[in-house]
Each structure stands twice: as C-alpha cells, then as structure tokens.
Write an enzyme that holds these catalytic residues in place. Structure first.
Site, short mmCIF file in Angstrom:
data_model
loop_
_atom_site.label_atom_id
_atom_site.label_comp_id
_atom_site.label_asym_id
_atom_site.label_seq_id
_atom_site.Cartn_x
_atom_site.Cartn_y
_atom_site.Cartn_z
N HIS A 114 -4.04 0.19 -4.80
CA HIS A 114 -3.19 -1.00 -4.91
C HIS A 114 -2.14 -1.09 -3.81
CE1 HIS A 114 -0.36 1.66 -7.28
NE2 HIS A 114 0.53 0.92 -6.64
N ASP A 144 -7.98 3.82 -8.77
CA ASP A 144 -6.84 3.40 -7.94
C ASP A 144 -6.59 4.38 -6.80
OD1 ASP A 144 -4.82 1.72 -7.11
OD2 ASP A 144 -3.30 2.60 -8.41
N SER A 218 4.15 5.03 -5.20
CA SER A 218 2.70 4.94 -5.39
C SER A 218 1.95 5.54 -4.21
CB SER A 218 2.27 3.48 -5.55
OG SER A 218 2.75 2.95 -6.76
#
Length: 474
Positions: A114, A144, A218
């Site tokens: 992402h 992911d 992230s």
C-alpha cells in the site's frame, strides 16, 4: 487486638529492619541488574542505516465540484481559482511517506504494497541523505508486501532477517520508520501477541506490538534485540492507542524470494471454501475438541474434488501440520509448491480419513462456482414445518456464492410456525437434514418424512457464507 509489651518494641523494629535489608539484598526483583531497562543505542546504530524513507508521486485528475476526487475541497478551490472552467487534465501529487529496509547489497528493499501501489515515481532516501529513484520488482496485495529496487547502489547497509517463530510474547522489540514523515524515528515496546487475525484476508497472522507505530511506519522493520528484522510494520488499530501489527518475517521470506525471482507470488490451491468449527458444528459432525477447518464448498474439478473431499469434512492435518482453524489451512496450502502432493487428514462421519491431494495453482479468479443446471422441481410449501422451500437457481448461487444443486433455498418462513420458532430465516440455504445431503425440496421432504412426530430435526444451514446448526422438533 492483642498488643506486644512496650519493652519488645525496639527489638521488633530492629528485626523488621534486618528482614527488609536481607530482602533488598537477595531478592531478584530489587537487584539493580534486574531492574535496568534495555539500552537500544547499539541496536539502532547497527540496524538504523538500512532503514529507508519512501515517498511516492501519483498522477491525479481533478473533477468538477460535486464529483471531486479530492478529500479536501481546498484543492478544488485552488484549481477553479487559477484555471477557471479550463481545469488541467492531470497533475502530480506527492503522497504521504512510508518506510522500508534494504535486504541485500544489490539494492532490493522490502516495504508494504500500500506504500507503493499506483505510484508513478518512487523515491528512496537513506539515513546518510542519499536519494535514489526506485522501481517496483513485484507486489503481493494479499499480504500487503512489495519489493522495490534502487539502481547503481554503492556501499549499501543491509538489515539481516531474523526468526519470527522464535519471538515470545513479552519480548522487547524496536520499530524504526518515518511516522508522519519524521524519518528514522525509533520506538520500542514488547510483543503483545502473536498470530493475530485482524480481518484483512485469509493470510492474517500478525505480530501485535505496543511499540509505537503510526502512519509512515508502514513497510519499516520490527526488530528483535539482536537488530534483526522479525516483522514488517503494516497496520495500526485506529480505535486502540498503541496497538500495532507487523507481518511475521518468516511468512514474508518465501514471498520476497518469489517476488525477486518471478515478480509475482504463486500460491497453492486446494479448491475448497472453509470456516471455523463452532461448538454446535463440532457436536453435529463429531469433531473432538472442535478444532479444524470445516469444508463448506468444494469447487468441481479442482484438487479437493478430484481427491474425494466432500462438504462437511473437517480438515485437521496437512502433511503433519495441525490445522486448528480455517486460516491455518489457507496459509499451509498457500506455501505448498504447485504440482506437489499433500497428505490431508480429515474427519468424516466422526471417523478419521486420509486423502492425498495434488496441489494446483491458485488463479487470480479463484472465486469460481459450478453454475450447473438448476433443480427442475418447483417450490414446496410445507404448512406443518412453516416454510416454503425452493430449488437453487443460478441467480441464487451467484448471489450467495454457492454451487447450484448444493442445497435448498428457504423462500418464505411462516410467522409463528416451527421454522420461525427455531430461527430459520428466509434466504437460508439448507445443506443437510439429519446428516442427509439436501439438493432439492423433494430431498428435504424425504429426509423429514423419516422423522417421527415429535422427533428431533437438525438442519445444517448456510447463512452469510457460513454454516450454522438449527434444531427443530417435528
């Protein structure tokens, strides 16, 4: 209350003081070396340089007010003020930053899917200030994960991978990343839990930590006390302060290898839809302990179907690996190379059975259904049971994600009837009645006819893509 004579007070005070000193001297909870918190300085010095800041640019197209794609109308105001009716076709928008870490000296970097998905340009910034353009090598949206690469790197620091299986709950971990664009921010905490499912997909198996993780972390690493990556930080719980989740590095290793060599991930495919085994289902299917993955659908022509696996089977073991819940099966099968055989242990009719299955490739269009000919018999209205049953049509199967002919649809439930009192709902799909498969209203009628008046009727019902047990009295 009994009191000591005053002449004993000095002796008592001395005794208490003596006992306290002994406790302080020998108690492990008060010894200085036991109470000192870890020093993360050397760990960060060693691991920090391999952590990178990632920023991306994406092309956006503005639209008229009322159909704006912008989250903030200030952007819309800006374009209308300066361009009027003649809005530009597109513009470059720099997105929020993410993190990643270098895994080898060739310039491969692990991050989250992402972070880089849809990016036209990816820029990587190292801790020493060097900047590189990066390209996407491969992505895996299901977990992911993404692998990117920078060109012509020199003297790159590398972060070694650890062993997430060896992690223990309560163990210290460190997160390094770029929360809110503040690159190389270091936070520390403990492993709060392992094997967490947070509803993101069939491969949920997260490490939960209270090391502070925020937007921008992230793709960054979760480190053990030896400075090795044991996880990839990927998610936070918005409603829970200080709760973050990381992908275990052991799960990521195989995916990273496939992305590096093939640019995509190929997973094994069994050809079943499974669910958890509730207490009622465990009792109905005679599954000791209620552990395993209950087969709710078998796709015709796929590996499980060819091997003889049936709806209602409970898979409890694959190649010696225990299957305690449905997501265990998804992860184990996904890791099996296509073309390999696996030995599956299942429970059918209360007895263990072993089957050998040749694993196929999981297609991108894996949600397949056999929309064969629908049952020819019409609706059956049963006043005594309080329902109207109908054969499943192709439209029903498509809406309910089921196979035609693998159940009978409850079209109507009569108020205050037996079905209503038992909790049957219109739209339920009856799969079995007293362990007999039901494929048409006639099958249901025949199964119920075998039960004496006042006898027990157990329905296996598919509702919202999950099996449920409903008990009725005839």
């Amino acid at each position: 209350m009994h009191q000591l004579p005053r002449r004993f007070y000095p002796f008592t005070l001395f005794s208490a003081l003596f006992v306290f000193l002994l406790f302080a001297l020998f108690s492990p909870t008060l010894r200085a070396e036991e109470t000192v918190l870890p020093n993360f300085t050397e760990l960060v010095k060693k691991a920090g340089p391999a952590v990178v800041n990632i920023s991306t640019e994406k092309t956006r197209t503005p639209t008229r007010r009322g159909t704006s794609r912008f989250k903030d109308d200030h952007f819309q105001d800006f374009f209308e003020k300066f361009f009027g009716e003649q809005l530009p076709r597109e513009f470059r928008h720099k997105t929020a930053m993410g993190s990643g870490f270098i895994i080898d000296r060739d310039g491969y970097i692990v991050t989250n899917n992402h972070v880089v998905t849809g990016a036209d340009k990816i820029e990587v910034k190292l801790s020493d200030g060097r900047k590189f353009d990066a390209t996407v090598v491969g992505t895996d949206p299901k977990t992911d994960l993404a692998l990117i690469k920078i060109a012509k790197p020199k003297e790159l620091p590398v972060l070694p991978m650890g062993d997430s299986e060896a992690l223990k709950v309560g163990q210290w971990v460190v997160a390094i990343g770029s929360p809110f664009g503040l690159d190389h921010t270091v936070t520390a905490g403990i492993v709060s839990a392992k094997g967490r499912s947070i509803g993101t997909g069939p491969y949920d198996d997260f490490i939960q930590t209270d090391a502070s993780i925020n937007p921008g972390n992230s793709g960054g690493p979760l480190l053990d006390m030896d400075g090795r990556a044991v996880g990839i930080n990927t998610a936070i719980m918005a409603q829970g302060q200080g709760i973050g989740f990381a992908i275990p590095i052991n799960m990521a290793k195989g995916i990273i290898t496939q992305l590096k060599t093939k640019g995509e991930v190929t997973r094994g495919w069994l050809g079943v839809s499974v669910q958890e085994v509730s207490d009622d289902l465990a009792d109905y299917y005679n599954v000791p302990g209620g552990k395993g993955a209950l087969v709710g659908m078998v796709f015709e022509g796929d590996p499980a179907d060819k091997a003889g696996i049936k709806v209602g089977d409970v898979i409890i073991d694959v190649n010696g690996k225990p299957i305690e819940e449905s997501r265990d099966l998804s992860r184990v099968i996904a890791d099996v190379p296509v073309g390999n055989k696996v030995d599956i242990t299942l429970i059918r009719d209360g007895k263990k059975k072993k089957v050998s299955v040749l694993i196929a490739k999981r297609d991108k269009e894996e949600d397949r259904r056999d929309l064969g000919p629908a049952g020819k018999s019409g609706e059956k209205r049963a006043e005594d049971m309080g329902w109207v049953l109908a054969p499943m049509t192709e439209e029903d199967a498509d809406a309910l994600d089921l196979n035609v002919g693998k159940g009978v649809v409850v079209r109507e439930v009569m108020p205050d009837g037996k079905a209503d009192e038992a909790g049957v709902l219109a739209g339920d799909v009856i799969q079995e009645i007293n362990h007999e498969p039901v494929g048409s209203p006639a099958d249901a009628e025949a199964a119920i006819a075998k039960v004496k008046k006042g006898g027990s009727i157990t329905l296996v019902v598919m509702r919202r893509s999950a099996f449920s047990i409903i008990k009725m009295t005839k």
